[in-house]
Design a protein around this motif. Structure first.
Motif, PDB file in Angstrom:
ATOM      1  N   ASP A   1      -9.419   1.146  60.190  1.00  0.00           N
ATOM      2  CA  ASP A   1      -8.909  -0.128  59.721  1.00  0.00           C
ATOM      3  C   ASP A   1      -9.561  -0.524  58.404  1.00  0.00           C
ATOM      4  O   ASP A   1      -9.800  -1.697  58.136  1.00  0.00           O
ATOM      5  CB  ASP A   1      -9.124  -1.219  60.760  1.00  0.00           C
ATOM      6  CG  ASP A   1      -8.201  -2.417  60.527  1.00  0.00           C
ATOM      7  OD1 ASP A   1      -8.593  -3.546  60.878  1.00  0.00           O
ATOM      8  OD2 ASP A   1      -7.101  -2.219  59.961  1.00  0.00           O
ATOM      9  N   ASP A   2      -9.825   0.495  57.573  1.00  0.00           N
ATOM     10  CA  ASP A   2     -10.374   0.150  56.269  1.00  0.00           C
ATOM     11  C   ASP A   2      -9.249  -0.358  55.367  1.00  0.00           C
ATOM     12  O   ASP A   2      -8.080  -0.316  55.722  1.00  0.00           O
ATOM     13  CB  ASP A   2     -11.094   1.347  55.649  1.00  0.00           C
ATOM     14  CG  ASP A   2     -10.244   2.600  55.636  1.00  0.00           C
ATOM     15  OD1 ASP A   2     -10.366   3.390  54.687  1.00  0.00           O
ATOM     16  OD2 ASP A   2      -9.451   2.806  56.576  1.00  0.00           O
ATOM     17  N   ALA A   3      -9.600  -0.782  54.208  1.00  0.00           N
ATOM     18  CA  ALA A   3      -8.644  -1.446  53.338  1.00  0.00           C
ATOM     19  C   ALA A   3      -8.185  -0.553  52.199  1.00  0.00           C
ATOM     20  O   ALA A   3      -8.915   0.324  51.732  1.00  0.00           O
ATOM     21  CB  ALA A   3      -9.263  -2.715  52.761  1.00  0.00           C
ATOM     22  N   VAL A   4      -6.978  -0.787  51.792  1.00  0.00           N
ATOM     23  CA  VAL A   4      -6.457  -0.244  50.546  1.00  0.00           C
ATOM     24  C   VAL A   4      -6.269  -1.426  49.606  1.00  0.00           C
ATOM     25  O   VAL A   4      -5.678  -2.433  49.977  1.00  0.00           O
ATOM     26  CB  VAL A   4      -5.121   0.483  50.759  1.00  0.00           C
ATOM     27  CG1 VAL A   4      -4.543   0.919  49.413  1.00  0.00           C
ATOM     28  CG2 VAL A   4      -5.327   1.687  51.661  1.00  0.00           C
ATOM     29  N   GLY A   5      -6.800  -1.283  48.416  1.00  0.00           N
ATOM     30  CA  GLY A   5      -6.772  -2.394  47.484  1.00  0.00           C
ATOM     31  C   GLY A   5      -6.080  -2.049  46.181  1.00  0.00           C
ATOM     32  O   GLY A   5      -5.952  -0.879  45.816  1.00  0.00           O
ATOM     33  N   TRP A   6      -5.639  -3.086  45.500  1.00  0.00           N
ATOM     34  CA  TRP A   6      -5.122  -2.966  44.136  1.00  0.00           C
ATOM     35  C   TRP A   6      -6.066  -3.720  43.208  1.00  0.00           C
ATOM     36  O   TRP A   6      -6.420  -4.881  43.473  1.00  0.00           O
ATOM     37  CB  TRP A   6      -3.714  -3.565  44.033  1.00  0.00           C
ATOM     38  CG  TRP A   6      -2.644  -2.730  44.631  1.00  0.00           C
ATOM     39  CD1 TRP A   6      -2.094  -2.876  45.867  1.00  0.00           C
ATOM     40  CD2 TRP A   6      -1.977  -1.620  44.018  1.00  0.00           C
ATOM     41  NE1 TRP A   6      -1.119  -1.923  46.065  1.00  0.00           N
ATOM     42  CE2 TRP A   6      -1.022  -1.150  44.938  1.00  0.00           C
ATOM     43  CE3 TRP A   6      -2.071  -0.984  42.773  1.00  0.00           C
ATOM     44  CZ2 TRP A   6      -0.189  -0.064  44.667  1.00  0.00           C
ATOM     45  CZ3 TRP A   6      -1.240   0.085  42.503  1.00  0.00           C
ATOM     46  CH2 TRP A   6      -0.317   0.533  43.442  1.00  0.00           C
TER      47      TRP A   6
ATOM     48  N   ALA B   1      -5.525  -6.638  48.625  1.00  0.00           N
ATOM     49  CA  ALA B   1      -5.894  -5.550  49.523  1.00  0.00           C
ATOM     50  C   ALA B   1      -5.246  -5.791  50.876  1.00  0.00           C
ATOM     51  O   ALA B   1      -4.851  -6.918  51.202  1.00  0.00           O
ATOM     52  CB  ALA B   1      -7.417  -5.447  49.666  1.00  0.00           C
ATOM     53  N   ILE B   2      -5.166  -4.721  51.640  1.00  0.00           N
ATOM     54  CA  ILE B   2      -4.603  -4.823  52.987  1.00  0.00           C
ATOM     55  C   ILE B   2      -5.284  -3.802  53.875  1.00  0.00           C
ATOM     56  O   ILE B   2      -5.618  -2.699  53.436  1.00  0.00           O
ATOM     57  CB  ILE B   2      -3.071  -4.600  52.950  1.00  0.00           C
ATOM     58  CG1 ILE B   2      -2.425  -4.981  54.270  1.00  0.00           C
ATOM     59  CG2 ILE B   2      -2.719  -3.167  52.562  1.00  0.00           C
ATOM     60  CD1 ILE B   2      -0.908  -5.097  54.176  1.00  0.00           C
ATOM     61  N   ARG B   3      -5.514  -4.176  55.114  1.00  0.00           N
ATOM     62  CA  ARG B   3      -6.117  -3.242  56.069  1.00  0.00           C
ATOM     63  C   ARG B   3      -5.018  -2.410  56.715  1.00  0.00           C
ATOM     64  O   ARG B   3      -3.953  -2.929  57.064  1.00  0.00           O
ATOM     65  CB  ARG B   3      -6.905  -3.999  57.127  1.00  0.00           C
ATOM     66  CG  ARG B   3      -8.161  -4.663  56.569  1.00  0.00           C
ATOM     67  CD  ARG B   3      -9.103  -5.078  57.674  1.00  0.00           C
ATOM     68  NE  ARG B   3     -10.311  -5.716  57.149  1.00  0.00           N
ATOM     69  CZ  ARG B   3     -11.376  -5.052  56.722  1.00  0.00           C
ATOM     70  NH1 ARG B   3     -11.380  -3.731  56.727  1.00  0.00           N
ATOM     71  NH2 ARG B   3     -12.425  -5.719  56.287  1.00  0.00           N
ATOM     72  N   TRP B   4      -5.322  -1.129  56.909  1.00  0.00           N
ATOM     73  CA  TRP B   4      -4.300  -0.204  57.384  1.00  0.00           C
ATOM     74  C   TRP B   4      -3.717  -0.618  58.731  1.00  0.00           C
ATOM     75  O   TRP B   4      -2.500  -0.703  58.888  1.00  0.00           O
ATOM     76  CB  TRP B   4      -4.875   1.212  57.526  1.00  0.00           C
ATOM     77  CG  TRP B   4      -4.866   2.008  56.277  1.00  0.00           C
ATOM     78  CD1 TRP B   4      -5.957   2.465  55.596  1.00  0.00           C
ATOM     79  CD2 TRP B   4      -3.731   2.477  55.549  1.00  0.00           C
ATOM     80  NE1 TRP B   4      -5.560   3.173  54.499  1.00  0.00           N
ATOM     81  CE2 TRP B   4      -4.198   3.208  54.436  1.00  0.00           C
ATOM     82  CE3 TRP B   4      -2.344   2.351  55.720  1.00  0.00           C
ATOM     83  CZ2 TRP B   4      -3.355   3.805  53.510  1.00  0.00           C
ATOM     84  CZ3 TRP B   4      -1.495   2.947  54.795  1.00  0.00           C
ATOM     85  CH2 TRP B   4      -2.000   3.663  53.702  1.00  0.00           C
TER      86      TRP B   4
ATOM     87  N   TYR C   1      -2.977  -0.730  36.593  1.00  0.00           N
ATOM     88  CA  TYR C   1      -3.169  -1.108  37.990  1.00  0.00           C
ATOM     89  C   TYR C   1      -3.617   0.119  38.778  1.00  0.00           C
ATOM     90  O   TYR C   1      -2.974   1.166  38.741  1.00  0.00           O
ATOM     91  CB  TYR C   1      -1.880  -1.672  38.571  1.00  0.00           C
ATOM     92  CG  TYR C   1      -1.610  -3.078  38.102  1.00  0.00           C
ATOM     93  CD1 TYR C   1      -1.248  -3.327  36.780  1.00  0.00           C
ATOM     94  CD2 TYR C   1      -1.736  -4.169  38.959  1.00  0.00           C
ATOM     95  CE1 TYR C   1      -1.021  -4.626  36.320  1.00  0.00           C
ATOM     96  CE2 TYR C   1      -1.504  -5.462  38.524  1.00  0.00           C
ATOM     97  CZ  TYR C   1      -1.159  -5.681  37.200  1.00  0.00           C
ATOM     98  OH  TYR C   1      -0.941  -6.965  36.753  1.00  0.00           O
ATOM     99  N   TYR C   2      -4.717  -0.050  39.505  1.00  0.00           N
ATOM    100  CA  TYR C   2      -5.314   1.035  40.270  1.00  0.00           C
ATOM    101  C   TYR C   2      -5.243   0.749  41.761  1.00  0.00           C
ATOM    102  O   TYR C   2      -5.448  -0.381  42.208  1.00  0.00           O
ATOM    103  CB  TYR C   2      -6.785   1.206  39.899  1.00  0.00           C
ATOM    104  CG  TYR C   2      -7.031   1.598  38.470  1.00  0.00           C
ATOM    105  CD1 TYR C   2      -7.247   0.634  37.488  1.00  0.00           C
ATOM    106  CD2 TYR C   2      -7.070   2.939  38.092  1.00  0.00           C
ATOM    107  CE1 TYR C   2      -7.477   0.989  36.174  1.00  0.00           C
ATOM    108  CE2 TYR C   2      -7.304   3.306  36.780  1.00  0.00           C
ATOM    109  CZ  TYR C   2      -7.506   2.326  35.828  1.00  0.00           C
ATOM    110  OH  TYR C   2      -7.734   2.682  34.529  1.00  0.00           O
ATOM    111  N   CYS C   3      -5.016   1.800  42.498  1.00  0.00           N
ATOM    112  CA  CYS C   3      -5.072   1.749  43.950  1.00  0.00           C
ATOM    113  C   CYS C   3      -6.403   2.357  44.385  1.00  0.00           C
ATOM    114  O   CYS C   3      -6.857   3.351  43.803  1.00  0.00           O
ATOM    115  CB  CYS C   3      -3.906   2.558  44.516  1.00  0.00           C
ATOM    116  SG  CYS C   3      -3.879   2.731  46.284  1.00  0.00           S
ATOM    117  N   ALA C   4      -7.016   1.768  45.401  1.00  0.00           N
ATOM    118  CA  ALA C   4      -8.293   2.266  45.896  1.00  0.00           C
ATOM    119  C   ALA C   4      -8.316   2.154  47.406  1.00  0.00           C
ATOM    120  O   ALA C   4      -7.654   1.296  47.986  1.00  0.00           O
ATOM    121  CB  ALA C   4      -9.437   1.475  45.281  1.00  0.00           C
ATOM    122  N   SER C   5      -9.096   3.011  48.043  1.00  0.00           N
ATOM    123  CA  SER C   5      -9.170   2.969  49.501  1.00  0.00           C
ATOM    124  C   SER C   5     -10.599   3.193  49.972  1.00  0.00           C
ATOM    125  O   SER C   5     -11.460   3.638  49.212  1.00  0.00           O
ATOM    126  CB  SER C   5      -8.245   4.020  50.122  1.00  0.00           C
ATOM    127  OG  SER C   5      -8.764   5.314  49.949  1.00  0.00           O
TER     128      SER C   5
END
Length: 123
Positions: free
Chosen positions: A31-36, A50-53, A94-98
């Motif tokens: 349940d980690d997050a993916v962020g912009w 960001a949003i949690r998986w 814009y970057y995506c990160a996890s």
């Protein structure tokens, strides 16, 4: 190892909309997050959303509140950033990160990053 690929950037007029996509592959997700995040020329990188998986909990930074919506497709391992009411101030890469499990608004807590997608808002 997680790979992240952003897409959906481009040129849009002020007031317009764009939808960014982050496609994830490899690795495993809890349940980690993916962020912009975004970085404009001459400015520091800033948190957007960001949003949690699994729990699907969203988080929004000041640039996104009231204008952007983050969502995810769990099975496809994709995260979307729907952006509306764009202004020239939104021009940035814009970057995506996890990989963030805590303090998801802080970029240092993310372990994997995509290469970014350019968003340009111009008349």
């Amino acid at each position: 190892q997680v790979q992240l690929v952003e897409s959906g950037g481009g040129l849009v007029e002020p007031g317009g909309s764009l939808r960014l996509t982050c496609a994830a592959s490899g690795g495993t997700f809890g349940d980690d997050a993916v962020g912009w995040f975004r970085q404009a020329p001459g400015k520091e990188r800033e948190f957007v959303a960001a949003i949690r998986w699994y729990s699907n909990s969203p988080f929004y930074g000041d640039p996104a509140k009231g204008r952007f919506t983050i969502s995810r497709h769990l099975d496809k391992r994709m995260v979307f950033l729907q952006m509306g009411s764009l202004t020239t101030e939104d021009t940035a890469v814009y970057y995506c990160a996890s990989g963030a499990t805590d303090q998801v608004t802080h970029q240092n807590n993310y372990h994997f990053w995509g290469r970014g997608t350019q968003v340009t808002v111009s008349p």
